[in-house]
Design a protein around this motif. Structure first.
Motif, mmCIF file in Angstrom:
data_model
loop_
_atom_site.group_PDB
_atom_site.id
_atom_site.type_symbol
_atom_site.label_atom_id
_atom_site.label_comp_id
_atom_site.label_asym_id
_atom_site.label_seq_id
_atom_site.Cartn_x
_atom_site.Cartn_y
_atom_site.Cartn_z
ATOM 1 N N UNK A 174 23.558 7.508 -15.419
ATOM 2 C CA UNK A 174 23.986 7.899 -14.070
ATOM 3 C C UNK A 174 24.479 9.330 -14.041
ATOM 4 N N UNK A 175 25.204 9.745 -15.077
ATOM 5 C CA UNK A 175 25.685 11.129 -15.112
ATOM 6 C C UNK A 175 24.529 12.111 -15.272
ATOM 7 N N UNK A 176 23.509 11.725 -16.040
ATOM 8 C CA UNK A 176 22.331 12.590 -16.156
ATOM 9 C C UNK A 176 21.640 12.747 -14.802
ATOM 10 N N UNK A 341 15.755 18.370 -23.620
ATOM 11 C CA UNK A 341 16.548 17.432 -22.824
ATOM 12 C C UNK A 341 18.044 17.657 -22.981
ATOM 13 N N UNK A 342 18.513 17.775 -24.221
ATOM 14 C CA UNK A 342 19.945 17.781 -24.461
ATOM 15 C C UNK A 342 20.582 19.140 -24.582
ATOM 16 N N UNK A 343 19.790 20.198 -24.698
ATOM 17 C CA UNK A 343 20.378 21.523 -24.897
ATOM 18 C C UNK A 343 20.026 22.446 -23.734
ATOM 19 N N UNK A 496 15.205 7.066 -19.580
ATOM 20 C CA UNK A 496 15.352 8.344 -20.281
ATOM 21 C C UNK A 496 14.016 9.073 -20.387
ATOM 22 N N UNK A 497 12.920 8.339 -20.429
ATOM 23 C CA UNK A 497 11.598 8.985 -20.416
ATOM 24 C C UNK A 497 11.382 9.727 -19.106
ATOM 25 N N UNK A 498 11.815 9.137 -17.995
ATOM 26 C CA UNK A 498 11.692 9.795 -16.696
ATOM 27 C C UNK A 498 12.584 11.032 -16.618
#
Length: 570
Positions: A174-176, A341-343, A496-498
């Motif tokens: 949800x935060x993403x 994705x994460x950086x 997470x793929x989306x």
């Protein structure tokens, strides 16, 4: 150029972003087909409230500070009791002994134990327990909101381990979807396009290249800098060989002999921070750009980064966009996906708030005034780039993302990846501990409200919680609920793929990286959790790390042998 293409791609993505965001929200809400509605809606509501508050803080900062900048006096023993209560609850939940009676006993013990210890030992401990912490209203508000969210989900009863794991997963997703993606959209929409012609003479730039045992790489790095489309007469390159034991100095010196813009120095090994400070003292540029010796710049990266810095006097630094240039195999693929994705995606979100947390060593541009004003690089941590960026933010400078692209090689084996991440994690923990006052200082703005707490949670608490979640899910699977665990895991892999697809769309990444999402959720995530655990154990044992290079694809195993003719220290 990659920068122009990246900028155009991001602008085109802005037109698709609302539809993608709506699609992501529908994907999250689809979780109600598998899980109870409150388990989906409450975390999403929490994330939406957080997102609204963050955008409101940027729109009306003075009103926001009047509401949330006040500090409440809280005795230390009360804070210690709250920490113990959470620790007891987590331990009881892990061993599946968390009942109402056990929770009441744990709460009573937590309230009494800190004060009893203070009374028993007296002296400094008693005075410390009586001291009042000045806790800002903002973290108390967020913790209270999170507690209300959990209460609404579980009906004010104690959840099972499986329910807690799913709840944590929906909080992250949800935060993403409701915080990071909207901030990224706002960053793309509001990003000013600087005039890369500079309207006259370009600023003079000093490019600093610290190097330790980078034979086979430093030459390509220097070539990429000299090949930049930045005006040749407005640039100097300073390479500092920090006590290398291979052919780094000779490889770099060959470029000094053929191009007078290049200066090469050799000094006794003192660490990356010392090499950078030495190069900074030798440079004369109005702006300073740092480039790791194992990285390669896109031809337009230097101009793009400096133009962005030159266009905004409130900017103290800009971070380059890092791209993995060897995404082969599972090890390379999961790292490339992590960067996208994460950086880089998080950096876009942080950039909208002017509080990018890390200006990476592989490409960072600084205003000399800002860099010198905070005293340059400190030796306090082994992640000097993270430490310096936080120091700049605390000094009042904005730090944003640049579209300037730099290519770097990721570790290609799990052994080298483990070595790299242990060093990074240790340095991150050191830096967070050094700058922990950010949590209690509302004057630091979005750094206090969002970026620093999020970074601390993702680095420390999420991995430790992840280890407990993994253990409880394995236990649940062994006790006959394998189907529920598989369905939950599959659902979060799809969501997470989306999210990853959205990140790839805005950054122009390789769509084949989507194949590594399952490995990122199951396998790589647990590897990163283990790295944090091992790092914390290392802290307790008092072990240390020094600046060392991991194995490189273009380096022979014998390249670390001492070379003849090492130049004298400068």
């Amino acid at each position: 150029m990659a920068e122009a293409a990246s900028s155009d791609r991001a602008a085109r993505w802005a037109g698709r972003a609302p539809v993608q965001l709506l699609f992501l929200l529908v994907a999250v809400l689809a979780g109600m087909l598998l899980f109870p509605a409150p388990l989906v809606l409450a975390p999403l509501g929490f994330a939406l409230v957080l997102s609204t508050l963050l955008f409101a803080a940027e729109r009306w900062p003075q009103r926001f500070d009047r509401l949330f900048a006040a500090r409440l006096p809280v005795p230390v023993w009360v804070a210690a009791a709250a920490f113990l209560a959470l620790a007891f609850a987590g331990a009881l939940s892990f061993v599946e002994r968390l009942t109402v009676a056990a929770a009441e006993f744990a709460l009573l013990t937590s309230l009494c134990l800190p004060w009893l210890i203070a009374l028993a030992f007296g002296g400094d401990i008693r005075r410390a327990a009586s001291t009042r912490l000045r806790v800002p209203t903002w973290p108390l508000t967020m913790l209270s909101l999170l507690g209300l969210t959990a209460g609404a989900v579980f009906g004010w009863r104690l959840p099972s381990a499986f329910e807690s794991a799913v709840f944590a997963g929906f909080l992250v997703v949800s935060c993403l979807v409701a915080v990071v993606v909207p901030l990224t959209f706002a960053q793309v929409r509001s990003r000013p396009e600087p005039d890369e012609t500079f309207g006259g003479d370009a600023p003079f730039v000093s490019v600093l290249v610290p190097a330790y045992n980078e034979s086979g790489y430093v030459g390509a790095c220097i070539e990429s800098i000299l090949a930049s489309d930045y005006p040749a007469d407005r640039m100097e390159v300073l390479v500092v060989d920090d006590g290398s034991t291979d052919g780094t100095y000779a490889e770099a010196a060959a470029y000094r002999d053929r191009d007078d813009r290049v200066s090469v120095y050799h000094r006794a090994n003192g660490g990356k921070h010392a090499a950078l400070n030495f190069a900074l003292s030798c440079g004369r540029g109005e702006f300073v750009v740092t480039v790791d010796a194992d990285s390669v710049l896109d031809p337009g990266a230097l101009r793009t980064a400096v133009a962005k810095l030159d266009a905004d006097p409130e900017l103290g630094a800009v971070a380059g966009t890092v791209v993995i240039d060897n995404p082969e195999g599972v090890v390379g693929g999961v790292q490339a996906l992590e960067y996208v994705l994460g950086i880089n995606t998080l950096r876009r979100a942080f950039s909208h708030l002017g509080s990018v947390m890390v200006v990476p060593g592989c490409l960072g541009a600084f205003r000399r005034e800002a860099l010198v004003g905070v005293g340059g690089y400190d030796p306090d941590t082994v992640t000097e780039d993270f430490d310096l960026t936080l120091t700049l933010l605390k000094a009042g400078w904005r730090v944003e993302l640049s579209e300037g692209v730099v290519y770097t090689e990721a570790p290609f084996s799990f052994a080298d990846l483990l070595h790299q991440r242990l060093r990074w994690t240790r340095g991150n923990v050191q830096t967070l501990r050094k700058h922990r006052d950010v949590l209690w200082t509302p004057a630091y703005g979005s750094l206090h409200r969002f970026t620093f707490p999020l970074w601390a949670c993702s680095l420390l608490f999420v991995p430790l919680a992840g280890m407990l979640v993994t253990a409880t899910l394995i236990g649940a699977a062994l006790h006959g609920t394998l189907l529920s665990v598989a369905l939950a895991t599959g659902y979060f892999v799809v969501v997470l793929s989306l999210v990853a697809a959205t990140a790839l769309d805005v950054s122009g990444g390789d769509w084949r990286l989507l194949a590594y999402v399952p490995f990122h959720v199951v396998g790589y995530r647990q590897f990163l959790d283990f790295v944090v655990f091992r790092t914390l154990v290392g802290f307790l044992r008092g072990s240390s790390e020094r600046w060392e290079s991991v194995a490189r694809a273009r380096q022979e195993p014998s390249s670390n042998a001492p070379s003849a003719g090492t130049p004298a220290d400068d």
